[in-house]
Design an enzyme around this catalytic site. Structure first.
Site, short mmCIF file in Angstrom:
data_model
loop_
_atom_site.label_atom_id
_atom_site.label_comp_id
_atom_site.label_asym_id
_atom_site.label_seq_id
_atom_site.Cartn_x
_atom_site.Cartn_y
_atom_site.Cartn_z
N ARG A 58 -6.86 3.39 -7.25
CA ARG A 58 -6.66 2.98 -8.65
C ARG A 58 -6.51 4.19 -9.57
O ARG A 58 -6.04 4.08 -10.70
CB ARG A 58 -7.81 2.06 -9.11
CG ARG A 58 -7.59 1.46 -10.49
CD ARG A 58 -8.37 0.17 -10.77
NE ARG A 58 -9.64 0.08 -10.09
CZ ARG A 58 -10.76 0.73 -10.44
NH1 ARG A 58 -10.76 1.53 -11.50
NH2 ARG A 58 -11.87 0.56 -9.75
N TYR A 111 10.59 -4.58 -29.32
CA TYR A 111 10.59 -5.47 -28.16
C TYR A 111 9.58 -6.60 -28.41
O TYR A 111 8.46 -6.34 -28.87
CB TYR A 111 10.22 -4.68 -26.90
CG TYR A 111 10.10 -5.56 -25.69
CD1 TYR A 111 11.24 -6.11 -25.12
CD2 TYR A 111 8.87 -5.86 -25.14
CE1 TYR A 111 11.14 -6.95 -24.02
CE2 TYR A 111 8.76 -6.69 -24.03
CZ TYR A 111 9.90 -7.23 -23.49
OH TYR A 111 9.80 -8.05 -22.41
N ASP A 197 9.32 4.14 -27.78
CA ASP A 197 9.77 3.33 -26.65
C ASP A 197 11.22 3.70 -26.39
O ASP A 197 12.11 3.37 -27.17
CB ASP A 197 9.61 1.84 -26.99
CG ASP A 197 10.00 0.93 -25.83
OD1 ASP A 197 10.79 1.36 -24.97
OD2 ASP A 197 9.51 -0.21 -25.79
N LYS A 222 13.86 -1.50 -16.40
CA LYS A 222 15.22 -1.55 -16.92
C LYS A 222 16.08 -0.44 -16.30
O LYS A 222 16.30 -0.46 -15.11
CB LYS A 222 15.19 -1.50 -18.44
CG LYS A 222 14.12 -2.45 -19.07
CD LYS A 222 14.43 -3.91 -18.90
CE LYS A 222 13.31 -4.86 -19.27
NZ LYS A 222 12.70 -4.65 -20.59
C1 PLP Z 1 11.43 -4.88 -21.21
C2 PLP Z 1 10.92 -4.01 -22.28
C3 PLP Z 1 9.55 -3.75 -22.41
C4 PLP Z 1 8.50 -4.39 -21.52
O1 PLP Z 1 8.63 -3.99 -20.20
P1 PLP Z 1 8.24 -4.89 -18.91
O2 PLP Z 1 8.58 -3.98 -17.80
O3 PLP Z 1 9.06 -6.14 -18.99
O4 PLP Z 1 6.78 -5.18 -19.01
C5 PLP Z 1 9.14 -2.87 -23.41
N1 PLP Z 1 10.04 -2.31 -24.25
C6 PLP Z 1 11.37 -2.57 -24.17
C7 PLP Z 1 12.30 -1.91 -25.14
C8 PLP Z 1 11.86 -3.42 -23.18
O5 PLP Z 1 13.16 -3.66 -23.10
#
Ligand code: PLP
Length: 398
Positions: A58, A111, A197, A222
């Site tokens: 962990r 998001y 982000d 992504k």
């Molecule tokens: C998809 C996304 C998230 C969240 O990510 P997950 O992997 O789905 O938990 C956060 N920020 C942005 C800009 C995203 O597109």
């Protein structure tokens, strides 16, 4: 057993080389060229553990190291990144840096999951959220200083300076471009941390740490992994204390990634530069053709010279990203019909994979109501551009 990862890092390479070369095992006779997947929940050790000892699965895993090294190299972070079980787990860890009773300034078009999590923290009384139009620099500066701007969700804390600025650029799904360097300076002047982000851009397109952000965040799900086959997240920072706190959060809250998923993410990362090059070029071509299409009321893409974010994007981004949005004439129903009638584009949420995805964002109940009902988000993949165009234009022509 304080074993340094001993990962290849040649320095001064172009990012499109780094995605291929970073995180390789040492060059030794008969050693593998790819890192192995290590499936072990615990690690040999006796006596008091030294800092950096693995100890337990962990806290760290040898399969995480190559990915974490590669991502930190790409983002220009001085310390290894931290991989998490999802992007939202990384969001949760980053939000833990807001002190109790503190103030978070956040884009109104962040998001959806980040907005919902922040709203939940606010509802539980942990901190206050001030939502802003992140493209409106003066409004964000005022919200950071604490003069009366933005909308406070919760108590009347409108006059106190903020503790954290959350940045997304371009925003999801409105594709607003934030002036990252100016906003980061304003945040630091107010005594606030800056989290960016960077999921939409990837480090090949925007490097928020170089523009002044303290922490950069990814939904690795992504573009970085890139094949719509894993859910993962990551954080990177150059600040030792912040990294220690974020690592501690990951270890204690337990949102750790499976070794196999991280191995897949590194495998996906190897082709990131090629995927971005292709999908960005296609996104630009589609944006040009959609502009002025009789079935399309508006095109949002920072690469269009008429777009509100264009000048900033030229200054701050290397390209314009691979997401574009269109507003379909005829409202929500007409937009749904387009998503229902494409044959090659896949009607699905998410983005950043090799396959092109299309989604009417407002079909999601949690989507902010300032996002138009007829807005379709297009995540452009790496298929042939003319095939994508002919599929989309036939669906629009119906
Ligand atoms: C998809 C996304 C998230 C969240 O990510 P997950 O992997 O789905 O938990 C956060 N920020 C942005 C800009 C995203 O597109």
């Amino acid at each position: 057993m304080s074993q340094a990862p001993n990962l290849h890092s040649a320095g001064n390479l172009s990012p499109d080389t780094v995605v291929v070369s970073a995180g390789r095992p040492p060059r030794e006779p008969d050693a593998p060229v790819n890192p192995p997947i290590v499936l072990s929940s615990t690690f040999h050790g006796t006596g008091t553990p030294a800092p950096g000892d693995r100890v337990y699965g962990r806290f760290s895993n040898p399969t995480w190291d190559p990915f974490e090294t590669a991502l930190s190299e790409l983002e220009g972070a001085a310390l290894p990144a931290l991989v998490f079980s999802s992007g939202l787990a990384a969001v949760s860890a980053a939000l833990s840096l807001v002190p109790a009773g503190g103030i978070l300034v956040m884009p109104q078009h962040s998001y959806q999951g980040s907005l919902l999590l922040a709203a939940e923290e606010a509802a539980n009384g942990r901190f206050t959220v001030r939502t802003v139009d992140i493209a409106d620099t003066e409004q964000v500066q005022a919200a950071l200083r604490g003069s009366d701007a933005g909308s406070d969700a919760g108590s009347g804390d409108g006059t106190r300076p903020a503790d954290m600025l959350w940045i997304e650029s371009p925003t999801n799904p409105m594709l607003e471009v934030a002036e990252i360097d100016v906003l980061a300076r304003a945040a630091h002047d107010a005594g606030a941390l800056v989290v960016a982000d960077n999921t939409f851009s990837t480090p090949l397109v925007t490097r928020p740490l170089e523009l002044g952000a303290d922490v950069v965040l990814h939904s690795v799900t992504k573009y970085l992994a890139g094949h719509s086959d894993v859910i993962l997240g990551a954080l990177a920072t150059s600040d030792e204390d912040l990294r220690r706190r974020l690592h501690n959060h990951r270890s204690l809250h337990g949102a750790i990634a499976g070794p196999f998923e991280v191995w897949l993410a590194l495998r996906g990362l190897r082709t990131l530069a090629l995927r971005i090059e292709r999908s960005q070029a296609t996104a630009g071509l589609l944006a040009d053709r959609l502009l002025g299409h009789p079935a399309v009321e508006a095109v949002r893409y920072p690469g269009l010279p008429g777009d509100a974010g264009y000048e900033r994007a030229v200054k701050q981004m290397n390209g314009f990203g691979s997401i574009l949005c269109i507003e379909v004439a005829g409202g929500a129903e007409a937009a749904e019909a387009v998503a229902a009638h494409v044959r090659l584009w896949l009607p699905a949420t998410s983005l950043g994979g090799v396959e092109s995805l299309i989604e009417r964002r407002r079909r999601q109940p949690g989507e902010p109501h300032s996002v138009p009902e007829n807005l379709l988000r297009l995540s452009v993949g790496i298929e042939n551009a003319e095939d994508l165009w002919s599929d989309l234009s036939s669906a629009l022509a119906r």
